[in-house]
Scaffold this motif. Structure first.
Motif, PDB file in Angstrom:
ATOM      1  N   GLY A 169       0.783  -1.228   0.000  1.00  0.00           N
ATOM      2  CA  GLY A 169       0.000   0.000   0.000  1.00  0.00           C
ATOM      3  C   GLY A 169       0.814   1.276   0.000  1.00  0.00           C
ATOM      4  N   GLY A 170       2.147   1.156   0.138  1.00  0.00           N
ATOM      5  CA  GLY A 170       2.979   2.351   0.117  1.00  0.00           C
ATOM      6  C   GLY A 170       3.071   3.026   1.467  1.00  0.00           C
ATOM      7  N   TYR A 171       4.201   3.673   1.709  1.00  0.00           N
ATOM      8  CA  TYR A 171       4.422   4.323   2.996  1.00  0.00           C
ATOM      9  C   TYR A 171       4.654   5.822   2.853  1.00  0.00           C
ATOM     10  CZ  TYR A 171       9.146   3.182   1.323  1.00  0.00           C
ATOM     11  OH  TYR A 171      10.267   3.030   0.561  1.00  0.00           O
ATOM     12  N   THR A 172       4.405   6.378   1.656  1.00  0.00           N
ATOM     13  CA  THR A 172       4.517   7.820   1.458  1.00  0.00           C
ATOM     14  C   THR A 172       3.207   8.327   0.871  1.00  0.00           C
ATOM     15  OG1 THR A 172       6.886   7.609   1.038  1.00  0.00           O
ATOM     16  CG2 THR A 172       5.846   9.676   0.403  1.00  0.00           C
ATOM     17  N   LYS A 173       2.469   9.113   1.637  1.00  0.00           N
ATOM     18  CA  LYS A 173       1.188   9.639   1.199  1.00  0.00           C
ATOM     19  C   LYS A 173       1.391  10.644   0.080  1.00  0.00           C
ATOM     20  CE  LYS A 173      -3.230  10.441   1.247  1.00  0.00           C
ATOM     21  NZ  LYS A 173      -4.163   9.410   0.721  1.00  0.00           N
ATOM     22  N   ALA A 174       0.680  10.449  -1.019  1.00  0.00           N
ATOM     23  CA  ALA A 174       0.780  11.352  -2.168  1.00  0.00           C
ATOM     24  C   ALA A 174      -0.361  12.350  -2.148  1.00  0.00           C
ATOM     25  CB  ALA A 174       0.760  10.549  -3.471  1.00  0.00           C
ATOM     26  N   ILE A 213      -5.735  20.848  -5.496  1.00  0.00           N
ATOM     27  CA  ILE A 213      -5.496  19.622  -4.739  1.00  0.00           C
ATOM     28  C   ILE A 213      -6.570  18.590  -5.074  1.00  0.00           C
ATOM     29  CG2 ILE A 213      -5.380  18.626  -2.430  1.00  0.00           C
ATOM     30  CD1 ILE A 213      -3.018  20.339  -3.061  1.00  0.00           C
ATOM     31  N   ILE A 214      -6.123  17.380  -5.382  1.00  0.00           N
ATOM     32  CA  ILE A 214      -7.049  16.291  -5.680  1.00  0.00           C
ATOM     33  C   ILE A 214      -6.606  15.049  -4.897  1.00  0.00           C
ATOM     34  CG2 ILE A 214      -7.695  17.111  -7.983  1.00  0.00           C
ATOM     35  CD1 ILE A 214      -5.657  15.198  -9.153  1.00  0.00           C
ATOM     36  N   PRO A 215      -7.535  14.249  -4.448  1.00  0.00           N
ATOM     37  CA  PRO A 215      -7.144  13.025  -3.743  1.00  0.00           C
ATOM     38  C   PRO A 215      -6.582  12.007  -4.735  1.00  0.00           C
ATOM     39  CG  PRO A 215      -9.523  13.114  -4.019  1.00  0.00           C
ATOM     40  CD  PRO A 215      -8.990  14.426  -4.511  1.00  0.00           C
ATOM     41  N   LEU A 216      -5.469  11.390  -4.381  1.00  0.00           N
ATOM     42  CA  LEU A 216      -4.883  10.354  -5.223  1.00  0.00           C
ATOM     43  C   LEU A 216      -5.238   8.983  -4.673  1.00  0.00           C
ATOM     44  CD1 LEU A 216      -1.300  11.633  -6.163  1.00  0.00           C
ATOM     45  CD2 LEU A 216      -3.412  11.769  -7.471  1.00  0.00           C
ATOM     46  N   LYS A 217      -5.596   8.109  -5.547  1.00  0.00           N
ATOM     47  CA  LYS A 217      -5.978   6.765  -5.141  1.00  0.00           C
ATOM     48  C   LYS A 217      -4.772   5.973  -4.663  1.00  0.00           C
ATOM     49  CE  LYS A 217      -8.244   2.573  -6.900  1.00  0.00           C
ATOM     50  NZ  LYS A 217      -8.889   1.937  -8.082  1.00  0.00           N
ATOM     51  N   HIS A 218      -3.590   6.284  -5.237  1.00  0.00           N
ATOM     52  CA  HIS A 218      -2.396   5.497  -4.937  1.00  0.00           C
ATOM     53  C   HIS A 218      -1.333   6.353  -4.256  1.00  0.00           C
ATOM     54  CE1 HIS A 218      -3.940   2.162  -7.322  1.00  0.00           C
ATOM     55  NE2 HIS A 218      -4.226   3.022  -8.277  1.00  0.00           N
ATOM     56  N   ASN A 219      -0.551   5.712  -3.412  1.00  0.00           N
ATOM     57  CA  ASN A 219       0.542   6.374  -2.713  1.00  0.00           C
ATOM     58  C   ASN A 219       1.856   6.163  -3.445  1.00  0.00           C
ATOM     59  OD1 ASN A 219      -1.133   7.174  -0.554  1.00  0.00           O
ATOM     60  ND2 ASN A 219      -0.857   5.193   0.454  1.00  0.00           N
ATOM     61  N   TYR A 220       2.843   6.940  -3.062  1.00  0.00           N
ATOM     62  CA  TYR A 220       4.199   6.618  -3.490  1.00  0.00           C
ATOM     63  C   TYR A 220       4.690   5.420  -2.699  1.00  0.00           C
ATOM     64  CZ  TYR A 220       4.983  10.440  -6.702  1.00  0.00           C
ATOM     65  OH  TYR A 220       4.924  11.257  -7.784  1.00  0.00           O
ATOM     66  N   ASP A 221       5.546   4.631  -3.341  1.00  0.00           N
ATOM     67  CA  ASP A 221       6.071   3.370  -2.808  1.00  0.00           C
ATOM     68  C   ASP A 221       5.014   2.272  -2.797  1.00  0.00           C
ATOM     69  OD1 ASP A 221       8.584   4.729  -2.011  1.00  0.00           O
ATOM     70  OD2 ASP A 221       7.272   5.650  -0.531  1.00  0.00           O
ATOM     71  N   GLU A 222       3.796   2.579  -3.198  1.00  0.00           N
ATOM     72  CA  GLU A 222       2.796   1.541  -3.424  1.00  0.00           C
ATOM     73  C   GLU A 222       3.169   0.813  -4.714  1.00  0.00           C
ATOM     74  OE1 GLU A 222      -2.042   1.102  -4.145  1.00  0.00           O
ATOM     75  OE2 GLU A 222      -1.162   3.019  -3.531  1.00  0.00           O
ATOM     76  N   TYR A 223       2.997  -0.483  -4.717  1.00  0.00           N
ATOM     77  CA  TYR A 223       3.366  -1.222  -5.921  1.00  0.00           C
ATOM     78  C   TYR A 223       2.502  -2.468  -6.071  1.00  0.00           C
ATOM     79  CZ  TYR A 223       5.801  -4.552  -2.920  1.00  0.00           C
ATOM     80  OH  TYR A 223       6.094  -5.500  -1.967  1.00  0.00           O
ATOM     81  N   ARG A 231       4.180  -2.285 -11.187  1.00  0.00           N
ATOM     82  CA  ARG A 231       3.532  -0.968 -11.224  1.00  0.00           C
ATOM     83  C   ARG A 231       3.862  -0.227  -9.936  1.00  0.00           C
ATOM     84  NH1 ARG A 231      -2.573  -0.524 -12.913  1.00  0.00           N
ATOM     85  NH2 ARG A 231      -1.852   1.641 -13.018  1.00  0.00           N
ATOM     86  N   GLY A 232       4.021   1.091 -10.054  1.00  0.00           N
ATOM     87  CA  GLY A 232       4.298   1.908  -8.886  1.00  0.00           C
ATOM     88  C   GLY A 232       5.600   2.664  -9.027  1.00  0.00           C
ATOM     89  N   ALA A 233       5.791   3.669  -8.174  1.00  0.00           N
ATOM     90  CA  ALA A 233       6.959   4.542  -8.253  1.00  0.00           C
ATOM     91  C   ALA A 233       7.527   4.790  -6.870  1.00  0.00           C
ATOM     92  CB  ALA A 233       6.583   5.881  -8.907  1.00  0.00           C
ATOM     93  N   ASN A 234       8.850   4.983  -6.822  1.00  0.00           N
ATOM     94  CA  ASN A 234       9.506   5.369  -5.585  1.00  0.00           C
ATOM     95  C   ASN A 234       9.135   6.802  -5.211  1.00  0.00           C
ATOM     96  OD1 ASN A 234      10.975   2.958  -5.177  1.00  0.00           O
ATOM     97  ND2 ASN A 234      12.536   3.621  -6.620  1.00  0.00           N
TER      98      ASN A 234
END
Length: 877
Positions: A211-216, A236-246, A275-278
């Motif tokens: 689920g990632g540990y950095t809130k985007a 500002i828009i809510p993002l469904k995915h976090n950074y470090d989520e993969y 899928r996902g980004a640092n």
């Protein structure tokens, strides 16, 4: 060199001192010590199977059981248990920076890697070498130049990965993990004999997500009205995915066919999708500021920002750009506010990242197939053919600086494939005294689709610099090699010598294309497989009409350039006793030459390509195993020193695309003056005639110097009894610069722009001076619930190191694992584990450091404390 010789003599003396003690063991003790050979790890550093303790080079090797107990989930996790290895994360998740003994690759520029990763003896592409390590047989880290048996780009070493091969009996396993941050993973393998031991299939796969540990915190893109030049900020828009989520899915099919006792064929096909980004956390501001202006644009108050951009872009465009940038600030007042918010979030430990891209748009797909055919010619000789095919695709929208505004953002797409073919014959003659390996190797890496080697659309400061650069480059390599190991037992028992040589021919060429977009255009024109300049258009000759949104476009053919290089290995090793060896080896390895892109101004034509880099080293070492009563242990020491000639180093050349008036260029190729220097060009009197030299590359790679690299590696284990083992490792790497140089014409242009006054300062990127590993494993001697209880703690220390223009600070991190294996003899294993026990907040990479471009630096934060549970069921045999 004197210090190196003294240390070498000391290492040899250590082994000689230990030899008599080892030789004086009683027959019972010797037999007991030799029983430990059943636990020895078999390695293939010399392209044949050997006990790691008998191979005369520095190697760290790990069995599948060790990888499991140490929590190695991918190649990057090897740094936790390997002294002297550093792997740094980059903006692209599947594209790490692997470093051994000072050899890596540049963060920017077209520098080839210094360490190659192999999967089942097939080299992996530079991009796409970070693969999941499920159903592994073993992993090996070879340190030092491997230029004879592994060839190009193994100047620092090689990482060898071997997957589990099909076996003759039915069996397999299923494993499930859950952990903090919504981590879930399931993997398994099954071995199926189809026709006895003649045809066997092994299927393996893994699916995991986190689920990632950095809130985007997302920000929608800004827009600009092209007629009124009025900017509308994003929001500002809510993002469904976090950074470090993969989200990762991978599978592998292995087939072994052995129709006769002398013929074996193994085919392995694999697929991985990630899928996902640092994360990218903004950390600090460089004092150089944007394009070396001395002040970062985002720190300027509105009036000064308008003045700065007016000086750069003129009285019409400059104020309009300044107004846009101020209007786009999410704070609604200035860019400074946005940056301070991002910096505060990065340093607070709250792991929050402002961004204008969706991290889950990033995707990487790696596919491959290898086929190894082995023909045994009696008991003495073997012919082996290894064919490999790999393909790699990735698309990554990257927020390089980690803020809500478009300051250093890129879209990047890569689509490549490679073919390898290797024919090898090996064996022994002269009554087993001479072992030989002869072979030929072919390699081809080429574009496979849109994006090619590296397609990049970058947008700096809301359009101040907005362009696409796409390279389609083909690399080809051919090599012939041979290595011989000769036993001198007749002279001195256990003494042998090694000699090997490899001749390699490399060719590189292709096409490069550039498109420039309007500062008032849309944020991005490219997307996954959309609007990238194609190879066909690149080779046909590009115009702006061929590129959506472009106001300027061009392409150039890069003609084939050929390089050749001979590398070698010379060595001697003395197996003093079955448990003590000393060795010395002298090797040369090389890193392939290449192209800088895009096409340079004719005045800089001599910098368009760079030559191969060579490393010639000496290594002396010892490997000892000992046993005293109920205690036993090992000690390995390696000392090395090498001369790095023609070091490939990327010189920052940002901010030259608009052109620099260069007086020294007058008369080159008959060119006349077409400009005069400005008051800001402090090297010249204002109004000095010159030639306008435009340089489009942000980094220019050259053979800028010669270095001496030296260091040592020490590894030891101690088992005071049969149920406890301590282990420790220490590595040290240092270097000195013997000489530096830079292409004179390039230096003239840099000096004219006040960017480079002297020869470049060379650093070894991604190389900590000290790294250390330690740990303890306890295997409880009695059964618990009918199973085997074990506990492991491992600690990793890394000194600070340079990555790009930034310094990644040192860190210490510890992991722990408690496991109960084969509970009740059912085949069920259960484990709980903790990674990053102390919850240390540290960095393990950088993404957007650019002192001469955007003026910002950002880092990739490592994962926080993670607690997990693992269950594994083994079935069959």
């Amino acid at each position: 060199m004197k210090r190196f010789v003294i240390l070498a003599c000391g290492t040899s003396a250590l082994a000689l001192y230990a030899a008599p003690a080892l030789a004086q063991q009683s027959a019972a003790e010797a037999a007991s010590a030799n029983m430990d050979d059943s636990d020895a790890i078999v390695v293939t550093a010399r392209r044949r199977a050997e006990d790691v303790s008998k191979v005369p080079i520095s190697i760290s090797a790990f069995s599948s059981a060790t990888l499991e107990k140490k929590g190695v989930a991918n190649v990057a996790d090897l740094v936790k248990i390997t002294p002297g290895l550093n792997i740094s994360a980059g903006a692209i998740r599947s594209n790490p920076f692997v470093t051994i003994r000072g050899q890596s690759r540049g963060v920017t520029g077209n520098i080839n890697p210094g360490v190659i990763t192999y999967l089942n003896e097939v080299p992996l592409p530079t991009q796409g070498s970070l693969i999941p390590t499920y159903d592994m047989d073993n992993m090996q880290v070879l340190k030092g130049p491997q230029g004879t048996l592994f060839g190009r780009n193994s100047i620092g070493g090689a990482v060898l990965i071997y997957t589990k091969a099909p076996t003759d009996e039915f069996g397999g396993y299923v494993k499930a993990d859950i952990a903090s941050f919504d981590f879930k993973q399931i993997e398994g393998a099954i071995n199926i004999p189809v026709a006895g031991d003649r045809l066997v299939i092994r299927l393996a796969g893994q699916a995991s997500s986190g689920g990632g540990y950095t809130k985007a915190i997302g920000v929608s893109p800004y827009t600009v009205d092209p007629e009124t030049l009025v900017a509308t900020p994003g929001h500002i828009i809510p993002l469904k995915h976090n950074y470090d989520e993969y989200d990762t899915e991978a599978f592998r099919v292995s087939v072994r066919a052995e129709p006769t006792d002398w013929l074996k064929n193994v085919t392995v096909a694999d697929y991985t999708k990630i899928r996902g980004a640092n994360n990218t956390m903004l950390d600090a501001f460089f004092p150089q500021g944007f394009n070396g202006s001395g002040t970062a644009l985002y720190l300027l108050p509105p009036a000064d920002l308008t003045g700065a951009l007016t000086n750069i872009f003129g009285p019409v465009t400059g104020p309009a750009l300044a107004a846009n940038m101020i209007a786009l600030a999410q704070c609604g007042t200035s860019l400074t506010c946005d940056y301070r918010l991002a910096q505060q979030a990065a340093r607070s430990g709250d792991r929050v990242q402002f961004t204008n891209v969706d991290p889950f748009d990033s995707v990487a797909i790696v596919k491959g197939i290898s086929n190894t055919t082995t023909i045994r010619l009696g008991d003495k000789h073997t012919i082996k053919n290894i064919f490999g095919y790999r393909s790699f695709f990735s698309y990554n929208p990257v927020d390089n600086e980690g803020s809500a505004i478009d300051v250093a953002d890129i879209n990047a797409q890569i689509s490549m494939e490679e073919f390898t073919e290797e024919l090898q014959i090996s064996g022994d003659i002269l009554g087993n005294r001479l072992k030989y390996t002869l072979g030929g190797f072919y390699y081809k890496e080429q574009p496979r689709g849109l994006g090619g080697n590296f397609g990049t659309e970058y947008n700096l400061f809301q359009g101040l610099s907005h362009a696409q650069v796409t390279d389609y480059i083909t690399n080809r390599s051919k090599a012939l090699y041979g290595q011989f190991d000769y036993s001198l037992d007749d002279l001195v028992s256990g003494l042998s010598v090694t000699a090997g040589v490899r001749q390699t021919w490399d060719t590189v060429g292709g096409c490069t294309a550039t498109a420039t977009y309007s500062p008032f255009g849309q944020v991005y024109y490219t997307g996954r497989d959309s609007n990238w300049i194609s190879e066909a258009d690149c080779r046909a000759g590009l115009t702006a009409a061929d590129v959506p949104g472009a106001i300027l476009a061009s392409s150039q053919i890069l003609p084939d350039v050929e390089f050749r290089k001979m590398t070698y290995t010379l060595g001697a090793n003395w197996q003093i006793s079955p448990d003590a060896m000393v060795y010395v080896t002298h090797r040369r390895g090389y890193r392939a030459g290449g192209y800088n892109t895009p096409l340079f101004d004719p005045y800089l034509a001599s910098s368009q390509t760079f030559a191969p880099e060579t490393l010639t080293d000496w290594e002396v070492g010892t490997k000892l195993r000992w046993q005293a009563g109920g205690a036993r242990g090992t000690l390995e020491v390696a000392l090395f020193s090498g001369k790095d000639k023609g070091n490939q180093f990327g010189v920052s050349t940002s901010g030259l695309v608009a052109g620099v008036c260069t007086p020294q260029a007058i008369g080159s190729a008959g060119r006349a003056a077409d400009c005069t220097t400005s008051a800001t060009q402090t090297q010249f009197a204002e109004g000095t005639p010159g030639v306008l030299i435009r340089h489009p590359a942000n980094t220019t790679v050259g053979n800028v110097g010669n270095l001496t690299i030296r260091g040592f590696e020490i590894g030891a284990t101690l088992s005071p009894n049969r149920w406890m083992t301590f282990e420790a490792g220490l590595a040290y790497v240092d270097y000195s610069v013997d000489s530096t140089t830079i292409d004179q014409n390039l230096l003239n242009v840099l000096r004219a722009n006040n960017m480079q006054q002297d020869d470049p300062t060379i650093i070894l990127p991604q190389q900590p001076k000290f790294t250390a590993n330690g740990g303890v494993t306890v295997n409880y001697p009695d059964k618990i619930l009918g199973g085997d209880l074990s506990f492991n703690v491992s600690v990793k220390y890394s000194d600070k190191y340079f990555l790009g223009s930034s310094t990644v600070q040192g860190y210490t991190v510890a992991d722990a694992r408690l496991e109960l294996g084969d509970i009740g003899a059912t085949g069920l294993d259960a484990a709980i584990y903790v990674k990053n026990l102390s919850n240390t907040n540290y960095n393990f990479g950088t993404s957007g450091s650019s002192p001469d471009g955007t003026g910002v630096q950002s880092f990739i934060h490592a994962p926080p404390r993670t607690v997990g549970l693992s269950l594994r069921y083994n079935f069959g045999r």
